[in-house]
Scaffold this active site. Structure first.
Site, mmCIF file in Angstrom:
data_model
loop_
_atom_site.group_PDB
_atom_site.id
_atom_site.type_symbol
_atom_site.label_atom_id
_atom_site.label_comp_id
_atom_site.label_asym_id
_atom_site.label_seq_id
_atom_site.Cartn_x
_atom_site.Cartn_y
_atom_site.Cartn_z
ATOM 1 N N GLU A 172 -4.752 -9.788 -11.038
ATOM 2 C CA GLU A 172 -5.552 -10.093 -9.848
ATOM 3 C C GLU A 172 -6.639 -11.135 -10.133
ATOM 4 O O GLU A 172 -7.826 -10.865 -9.968
ATOM 5 C CB GLU A 172 -6.168 -8.786 -9.317
ATOM 6 C CG GLU A 172 -5.094 -7.788 -8.909
ATOM 7 C CD GLU A 172 -5.629 -6.466 -8.383
ATOM 8 O OE1 GLU A 172 -5.040 -5.950 -7.428
ATOM 9 O OE2 GLU A 172 -6.629 -5.952 -8.922
HETATM 10 C C1 ACM Z 1 -4.070 -3.295 -11.376
HETATM 11 O O1 ACM Z 1 -3.796 -2.263 -10.737
HETATM 12 N N1 ACM Z 1 -4.822 -4.227 -10.823
HETATM 13 C C2 ACM Z 1 -3.579 -3.484 -12.723
#
Ligand code: ACM
Ligand code: ZN
EC number: 3.2.1.52
Length: 545
Positions: free
Chosen positions: A339
């Protein structure tokens, strides 16, 4: 072929005390059919058993400190589950009423063990001390719970057992909410009870930096504190309750030691280059815009990430990872990679200059900026390799064509899982849809549905060739703590989904059976009660239906 001749639970079956010369007490009978289900169980089924009483002696090889500790663990489990104080002996003399722990290097699996229960003796052999520890966990769960008014007995029979996967993980995020050293030790005990051998410690987040780094003291002076937290999902209103906390390096080492005694490796995660707002609030020069930044009070994915083109940022990442490797002996170091929006990277002069310098060109599969992230993480990986360790990262790393040595933690989609193994990466599966126990969408805490859902998960994806399937090195569950502020909620999410996880990680798939598992779960819940672990009580009703 696995041999399984298994009898149903026979808890609290009373035997007439006359069969016992040493005591007038009745006995309660346990069962070798525990969670996770051992791979080969063979029961005599003739009513005979090994009775544990105060003259029972646990023997271990003299001079082996780990085996001595194993023996002490077993004695403490017997005390807690059966209220019986047994004896310990480093004497190899074999008499009656003994539990003999020993090593046998002819066994094939490093974590495997063989258990043989007769009326006079229990013999537990492991190839390594870790194997003996898993056999002890089986005995731990094979004992009936008794308050000492009856004696605990284990039915005669034998077990040959070994894990399906070498990596059996559990992750806890301490960035969103902080959990004390003492509580983490309790969690480690919960993992040990379920034969889990990796504790993945997610140490840094936008909402809090939780590990002391001596070279960058502001990470904890500033980055470990936030002024409050949004009141509920989607809300902009803060509760004005400050959240803070971090682990000193000494405390982290204490956790490492505590876990190692239980054959659990602690894998630290420093999540980069995204999820770094707490670090940016501490050292704004590490971002593309220079800030100002503040430790996040809400949740989600933030545009402000480490600058991918700034030499200072790369040096920061390397310095932090080196201190982390000083603290954690783990062969694996997790550096996140999930992310990480490239919003600022696309216009940041430093990021774009670095892209040009490196000659990165957009391809159909990989944008320039994704390749810059792969380069950044690759540079950190070199630092990790210099010290003989290996890098783990979340599956977004695949967007940038990482080095083949990377170990991929596949969490997003079945396609990502398949892509990782098709491309030859060692892969740990931790799908959000099955193994994120904190994800409310997939986890009804009441009832059986989410337990059944976890249990139904098969780590090897459909369509994988046998060669690709070998790239699945293990499975892991995660608890993200945005909405997990305390130990009660933590355990509601864990218990008893972690029991289903244990069976995915340990037991051969052909032995799995949900109805059988749910029957065995009743005893596991009894054990949770003994240890004071919290779970939603309505499960008893659901299991009795
Ligand atoms: C995640 O759940 N952002 C690894
Ligand atoms: Zn930048």
């Amino acid at each position: 072929m696995k041999i399984r001749k298994i009898k149903r639970w026979m808890l609290f079956v009373p035997f007439v005390c006359g069969i016992l010369s040493c005591s007038q007490k009745e006995v309660s009978l346990g069962d070798l059919e525990v969670i996770p289900l051992p791979n080969e169980v063979s029961l005599l089924n003739d009513g005979s058993s090994f009775v544990i009483d105060e003259s029972t002696t646990i023997c271990y090889p003299e001079g082996n400190e780990k085996m001595k500790r194993n023996a002490e663990f077993l004695a403490s489990y017997i005390r807690q589950i059966t209220a019986t104080e047994v004896r310990l002996s480093a004497d190899t003399e074999r008499g009656d009423n003994v539990i003999v722990l020993s090593l046998d290097n002819t066994l094939s699996n490093d974590e495997g063990y063989e258990l043989s229960v007769s009326q006079k003796q229990i013999s537990l052999k492991g190839k390594t001390e870790a194997g003996v520890f898993y056999g002890i966990q089986t005995l731990h769960k094979a004992m009936p719970v008794t308050d000492g008014t009856t004696l605990a007995a284990i039915p005669c029979g034998s077990i040959k057992d070994y894990p399906r996967f070498g990596y059996r993980g559990f992750m806890v995020d301490v960035g969103r909410h902080f959990f004390s050293v003492d509580y983490l030790k309790e969690i480690i005990d919960m993992l040990a009870l379920h034969n889990i051998n990796y504790f993945h410690w997610h140490l840094t987040e936008d909402q809090g930096w939780r590990i002391e780094i001596k070279k960058y003291p502001k990470l904890t002076e500033i980055g470990s504190k936030r002024k409050g937290t949004i009141k509920e999902r989607g809300s902009k209103e803060l509760d004005s309750i400050p959240v803070s906390g971090y682990y000193t390096q000494e405390e982290a080492k204490e956790i490492v030691r505590y876990a190692a005694e239980r054959y659990i490796t602690v894998i630290p995660e420093i999540d980069m280059p995204g999820h770094m707002l707490a670090a940016l609030a501490s050292y704004p020069e590490l971002g593309c815009t220079g800030g100002p930044y503040e430790v996040a009070t809400n949740f989600g994915v933030f545009r402000n990430v480490l600058c991918g083109g700034n030499e200072k940022t790369l040096q920061f990442a390397k310095d932090v990872i080196n201190e982390i490797m000083d603290i954690f002996p783990s062969p694996y170091i997790h550096i996140g990679g999930d992310e990480c929006p490239k919003y600022h990277w696309k216009t940041c002069a430093k990021c774009q200059k670095k892209i040009r310098e490196l000659g990165l060109k957009a391809s159909k599969e990989h944008t320039k900026e994704n390749q810059l992230q792969a380069w950044f993480m690759g540079e950190v990986e070199k630092e990790i390799h210099k010290r003989g360790r290996e890098m783990m990262a979340w599956d977004e790393i695949l967007a940038g064509n990482p080095a083949k040595s990377t170990i991929v933690m596949a969490w997003t989609t079945p396609e990502a899982r398949l892509k990782a193994i098709e491309n030859g990466y060692r892969t740990i599966v931790s799908p959000i849809q099955y193994l994120y126990f904190s994800n409310a969408k997939f986890n009804q805490l009441r009832g059986l549905s989410s337990i059944e859902r976890v249990y139904s998960f098969e780590p090897v994806p459909d369509g994988a060739t046998p060669e690709q399937a070998k790239n699945i090195v293990g499975a892991q569950a995660c608890i993200w703590t945005e909405w997990t502020k305390d130990s009660v909620k933590m355990e509601w999410q864990m218990m008893p989904r972690i029991a289903a996880l244990a069976e995915i990680q340990w037991s051969e798939p052909e032995n799995k059976n949900i109805q059988d598992f749910l029957k065995r779960l009743k005893h596991q819940l009894e054990m949770y009660k003994v240890y004071g672990y919290n779970y939603k009580e309505d499960i008893h009703e659901a299991l009795d239906k």
